[in-house]
Design a protein around this motif. Sequence first.
Motif, PDB file in Angstrom:
ATOM      1  N   UNK B 142       2.827 -25.738 -26.943  1.00 45.11           N
ATOM      2  CA  UNK B 142       2.698 -27.186 -26.131  1.00 45.11           C
ATOM      3  C   UNK B 142       3.899 -27.975 -25.255  1.00 45.11           C
ATOM      4  N   UNK B 143       3.941 -28.253 -24.397  1.00 44.20           N
ATOM      5  CA  UNK B 143       5.113 -29.576 -23.848  1.00 44.20           C
ATOM      6  C   UNK B 143       5.376 -28.728 -22.943  1.00 44.20           C
ATOM      7  N   UNK B 144       4.517 -27.439 -22.738  1.00 46.85           N
ATOM      8  CA  UNK B 144       5.582 -26.982 -21.141  1.00 46.85           C
ATOM      9  C   UNK B 144       5.976 -27.342 -20.631  1.00 46.85           C
ATOM     10  N   UNK B 145       4.968 -28.533 -20.256  1.00 43.23           N
ATOM     11  CA  UNK B 145       6.164 -29.361 -18.513  1.00 43.23           C
ATOM     12  C   UNK B 145       6.564 -30.229 -18.850  1.00 43.23           C
ATOM     13  N   UNK B 146       7.004 -30.199 -20.184  1.00 48.74           N
ATOM     14  CA  UNK B 146       9.120 -30.922 -20.735  1.00 48.74           C
ATOM     15  C   UNK B 146      10.030 -29.352 -20.563  1.00 48.74           C
ATOM     16  N   UNK B 147       9.835 -28.852 -20.399  1.00 47.89           N
ATOM     17  CA  UNK B 147       9.921 -27.365 -20.478  1.00 47.89           C
ATOM     18  C   UNK B 147      10.353 -26.907 -19.343  1.00 47.89           C
TER      19      UNK B 147
END
Lengths: 299, 414
Positions: B142-147
């Motif tokens: 999850x949180x691929x948007x943050x990487x």
Amino acid sequence: MSVQKHLQTLEEESIYIIREVAAQFQKPVLLFSGGKDSITMAHLAKKAFYPAKIPFPFLHIDTGHNFPETIEFRDKLMDELGVELIVRYVQDSIDQNKVKEETGKYASRNSLQTVTLLDAIEELGYDACLGGARRDEEKSRAKERIFSVRDDFGQWDAKMQRPELFQILNGKINFGENVRAFPISNWTEEDVWNYIEREELELPSIYFAHERKMVKRDGSYLAHSSYLNLVESDEIVDKIVRFRTVGDMTCTAAVPSTADTIESVIRENKASKSSERGARIDDKRSESALELRKKGGYF
Amino acid sequence: MDLLRISTAGSVDDGKSTLIGRLLYDNNALTKEQEELIEKKTAEKGLQDLDFSVITDGLIAEREQGITIDVAHIYFSTQDRKFIIADSPGHVEYTRNMVTGASNAEASIILIDARKGLLEQSYRHYFISQLLRLHTVVFCVNKMDLVNYDEDVFLKIAAEVKQMTAQFEHSTPEIQIIPISSLKGDNVVFPSGETSWYQGPTLNEVLHEISSKKEDEKPFRFEVQNVLHVQNEEFVDFRGYAGKVASGSIKKGDEVVVLPSGNKSTVKEIRKYDRTFDEANAGESIVLSLNDDIDASRGTVFSLPDEAPSSDKTLDATLVWLNEQKGVFGGRYQLQASSRTVQAKLQQIHYVVPPEKPSLKVDASELKLNDISRVSFKLAQPLFVDAYANNKANGAFIVIDTQTNNTVAVGFVE
């Protein structure tokens, strides 16, 4: 696409739970309100023990503000099932000065029921109360176990709940504690209606469209009755309505509807995006209203 | 329409509640009230993206602390399937609730924060999933948007996951690893436009493809919950045994052996309410009558004569300890399997397994909260169970503290 398969799974599971309650406790009771969920519970209990009789009595906490149609229906159903019905009255708790009648526009006896219920449990010595609550109703209900242990004040401590694994139900309790058991925990409102249709269960007439004198308040329709404290902004209208959930007359809102059969009710509920709990004025008091009532021993 | 039970797990702040909110939202499965609440809370908090956690965090303490404390059950359906999600807490001290949530599931979703990779909790959650022998485990990174939707980050975590799952003797039949962003909605219900390097399915597709459980042929197990006696005009001297078929199937006329007595009889009638049937299968709640008047009461187990369960008075098991009060060597407990209860003594603690290194065996003299151990119990009477690996429905039990009556551990029969 058939709904039958998962309804059958739910029925088998609920019957298993009801049988466990009957076996694990000395003195269980089924809390019966006359609504569709407790009618479903009564039917499941009948199926669980047939050809034997239902081995526990039913208890109704009567707020005195019921829909007359519900009470009439209740008495007829008890006769058919041949179970003992015990009734305890919120009015008695008020007369004994244990609770005070609420005042004002939103006065309701719904939360006063808790005291009457806890007194009844103590007076009659019940160690388990079967209830028709469902986890899909409200988000603090979603956290309930199937066997929910309460202390002798009936309190629910969400942080101290016992782990409940597989279908192993631990009903062992200490002296003074009791258990609230919820056999239809995993059913949704839609499941209940589909089951009522499948089993051809009868319901009180207020669940179907009928013409009624209503009070329009804050955008909702409440049944007109002598129990409701009217204020100036209330508008009295004749309206064709049905009730999706049935509680106290003062806090259950109706939906304008012409659905007068189970089939049409199912169709209409599906099309609507609202949940039935949206019709409970008492839950709208705040985001935490139901959890706070439950901590105090509310069902 | 069939029913699929899923459990979700992850570490604190992995965004589980947000994932569930997203799954419901994009499946158009939220009620009007829930949508309104999300919009209201999002505006109150001044957030840019919708705050979905308000739907699942049902307790005051959860909203105060912004964490999930207890399992919430969430119900939704799509055109093809009805789902029950047990949303379990991520916090270490609430691992017991994760076991609770996952015990009835057919599949589990384990969330991993793309910025952090695998954490201790990820190991523990996978350990529990494989201990429960769940058929499918879905890892959502999850949180691929943050990487910045970086493929390398995803591949590195995917490699770690594969390394972890390979350590187990019993591997999960179906493992999926999906790069997602619950907040933005990537690869949850709709395929992401940001992860062109990922060709696999979305989470929603996986959840719809999991075959809802079809148990293999198992031995017949039935346990008596209640004995029904009826004497009236229609039912003369009726004696029936109410219970649920735990596994396998039974036919009218079959010979059964009744434990613990070991007496045999044949099936006279299989009843469900006012109808009788020639056969009953696993999962059905029935009333069974026999042709002979033999001693059977609550807790009595019925099986076919040539495939009776173990009647050992020693029980070897893997245990997950679920209580702050420690398990002690030599301690006396009650074990409950379905409706049967027996007195037992914790005779031996063979070793404790650290979830991050399942091949390690650590000596222990007591069992602490969340410990996973291999133990032996001495039983006052046989429990008539099967090995969990062979028969889930008759291979698990709970451990009850005799003083507090709390459920302090769950056991898997070896």
